[in-house]
Design a protein around this motif. Structure first.
Motif, PDB file in Angstrom:
ATOM      1  N   SER A  66     -62.215  21.542 -25.841  1.00 40.68           N
ATOM      2  CA  SER A  66     -61.261  22.062 -26.837  1.00 40.68           C
ATOM      3  C   SER A  66     -60.485  23.047 -26.459  1.00 40.68           C
ATOM      4  CB  SER A  66     -61.923  22.419 -27.943  1.00 40.68           C
ATOM      5  OG  SER A  66     -62.683  21.696 -28.806  1.00 40.68           O
ATOM      6  N   ILE A  67     -60.828  23.666 -25.221  1.00 41.80           N
ATOM      7  CA  ILE A  67     -60.129  24.939 -24.324  1.00 41.80           C
ATOM      8  C   ILE A  67     -58.427  24.675 -24.416  1.00 41.80           C
ATOM      9  CG2 ILE A  67     -59.678  26.224 -22.478  1.00 41.80           C
ATOM     10  CD1 ILE A  67     -62.722  26.398 -22.113  1.00 41.80           C
ATOM     11  N   PRO A  68     -58.260  23.655 -23.842  1.00 39.26           N
ATOM     12  CA  PRO A  68     -56.666  23.583 -23.886  1.00 39.26           C
ATOM     13  C   PRO A  68     -55.956  23.622 -25.307  1.00 39.26           C
ATOM     14  CG  PRO A  68     -57.847  22.038 -22.549  1.00 39.26           C
ATOM     15  CD  PRO A  68     -58.807  22.293 -23.190  1.00 39.26           C
ATOM     16  N   TYR A  69     -56.489  23.062 -26.126  1.00 45.83           N
ATOM     17  CA  TYR A  69     -55.957  22.869 -27.442  1.00 45.83           C
ATOM     18  C   TYR A  69     -55.965  24.291 -28.136  1.00 45.83           C
ATOM     19  CZ  TYR A  69     -54.812  22.070 -32.320  1.00 45.83           C
ATOM     20  OH  TYR A  69     -53.991  22.226 -33.743  1.00 45.83           O
ATOM     21  N   VAL A  70     -57.192  25.038 -27.971  1.00 42.58           N
ATOM     22  CA  VAL A  70     -57.190  26.384 -28.522  1.00 42.58           C
ATOM     23  C   VAL A  70     -56.162  27.443 -27.899  1.00 42.58           C
ATOM     24  CG1 VAL A  70     -58.882  28.537 -28.493  1.00 42.58           C
ATOM     25  CG2 VAL A  70     -59.626  26.345 -28.956  1.00 42.58           C
ATOM     26  N   LEU A  71     -56.022  27.135 -26.564  1.00 40.14           N
ATOM     27  CA  LEU A  71     -55.182  28.220 -25.998  1.00 40.14           C
ATOM     28  C   LEU A  71     -53.471  27.689 -26.290  1.00 40.14           C
ATOM     29  CD1 LEU A  71     -56.470  28.170 -22.302  1.00 40.14           C
ATOM     30  CD2 LEU A  71     -56.567  30.027 -23.997  1.00 40.14           C
ATOM     31  N   TYR A  72     -53.397  26.372 -26.689  1.00 44.02           N
ATOM     32  CA  TYR A  72     -52.131  25.980 -27.020  1.00 44.02           C
ATOM     33  C   TYR A  72     -51.971  26.765 -28.518  1.00 44.02           C
ATOM     34  CZ  TYR A  72     -48.824  23.005 -29.494  1.00 44.02           C
ATOM     35  OH  TYR A  72     -47.768  22.605 -30.489  1.00 44.02           O
ATOM     36  N   VAL A  78     -65.093  21.308 -33.935  1.00 43.13           N
ATOM     37  CA  VAL A  78     -66.144  20.573 -34.784  1.00 43.13           C
ATOM     38  C   VAL A  78     -66.035  19.050 -34.634  1.00 43.13           C
ATOM     39  CG1 VAL A  78     -66.847  20.104 -36.918  1.00 43.13           C
ATOM     40  CG2 VAL A  78     -66.549  22.670 -36.568  1.00 43.13           C
ATOM     41  N   GLY A  79     -64.806  18.839 -34.616  1.00 42.79           N
ATOM     42  CA  GLY A  79     -64.568  17.130 -34.532  1.00 42.79           C
ATOM     43  C   GLY A  79     -64.915  16.807 -33.185  1.00 42.79           C
ATOM     44  N   ALA A  80     -64.714  17.449 -32.085  1.00 46.77           N
ATOM     45  CA  ALA A  80     -65.221  16.829 -30.778  1.00 46.77           C
ATOM     46  C   ALA A  80     -66.684  17.006 -30.691  1.00 46.77           C
ATOM     47  CB  ALA A  80     -64.533  18.113 -29.902  1.00 46.77           C
ATOM     48  N   PHE A  81     -67.271  17.762 -31.252  1.00 47.33           N
ATOM     49  CA  PHE A  81     -68.774  17.940 -31.555  1.00 47.33           C
ATOM     50  C   PHE A  81     -69.427  16.753 -32.467  1.00 47.33           C
ATOM     51  CE2 PHE A  81     -72.668  19.715 -33.740  1.00 47.33           C
ATOM     52  CZ  PHE A  81     -73.507  19.584 -32.547  1.00 47.33           C
TER      53      PHE A  81
END
Length: 250
Positions: free
Chosen positions: A84-90, A29-32
């Motif tokens: 956001s994919i890298p953070y989600v995977l983190y 949401v923040g990125a969006f």
């Protein structure tokens, strides 16, 4: 008493999972929200491979009233997910890592980083190499007197499906490696089935891309090449891993 401890542990895991899902949602949401202001610029960038090939008398159009507003926002949301994919995977890693051994952690981290890299490479490959070729073909192959004027909503759906298709296809080395590492198959067995796999790559290209030969070939050939890369890596690392395990047993 053990049942009570088990119940507390279960609740703690659910609480942790909820917290991590919440953080992932906030990041997306923040990125969006951060990218909303640039939504038109983002769409312009993604539409550039087609717009540069349109004639002076042609342009992209909007056949629906809300398309000029919704299409850039929709694209911006997907870009937010992509970022956001890298953070989600983190966060996923932080949740599952405590239950894994040290060797398993190193293996999963390495494989995840490679998967993310190949995912992004697939998208870049589609944008910088595939789009110019197929759009050049589409805009010149039509009958004389036909002006190409693509709807922005239809164009967005097209490029999103192409991005996803190439991102999935570029995961081929990881998929092949996992099949061999898990013991489901062997490099030798896959080598014998190479003709069928090559045909499968073209069938995959037929289902994941628009019904034109160029898009199918541009997906099938890299998928075949990446299959060979995955096969080579399996022969090197899976064999080495097997030898190491046998030495440890001795």
């Amino acid at each position: 008493m053990p049942s009570k401890e088990k119940k507390q542990s279960y609740i703690e895991h659910l609480t942790e999972l909820r917290s991590r899902l919440l953080r992932c949602t906030l990041i997306v949401v923040g990125a969006f929200i951060s990218l909303i202001y640039f939504s038109n610029d983002i769409y312009q960038f993604v539409a550039n491979p087609l717009q540069t090939l349109l004639s002076k008398n042609s342009s992209m159009i909007a056949t629906e009233v809300a398309s000029p507003f919704l299409s850039p926002l929709k694209l911006t949301f997907y870009v937010s997910l992509l970022i956001s994919i890298p953070y989600v995977l983190y966060e996923v890693w932080g949740f599952i890592a405590p239950g894994m051994y040290q060797k398993e952690r190193k293996f999963v981290v390495t494989l995840t980083l490679i998967s993310i890299f190949l995912f992004y490479i697939g998208i870049l490959f589609a944008y910088y190499l595939v789009f110019p070729l197929i759009f050049s073909f589409f805009t010149t192959v039509g009958p004389e007197g036909i002006t190409v004027m693509t709807d922005i909503g239809r164009y967005l759906d097209f490029i999103l499906s192409m991005f996803l298709a190439f991102a999935i296809a570029f995961e081929m080395p990881v998929f092949i490696f996992l099949l061999n590492w898990s013991g489901i198959t062997t490099p030798e067995s896959l080598s014998e089935k190479r003709p069928y796999i090559i045909i499968s790559c073209f069938v995959l290209g037929m289902f994941l891309t628009p019904p034109d030969a160029i898009s199918q070939i541009l997906l099938a050939v890299p998928a075949w090449f990446l299959f060979e890369v995955g096969l080579l890596l399996s022969r090197i690392f899976v064999k080495k891993s097997t030898e190491t395990k046998e030495q440890e047993r001795d």
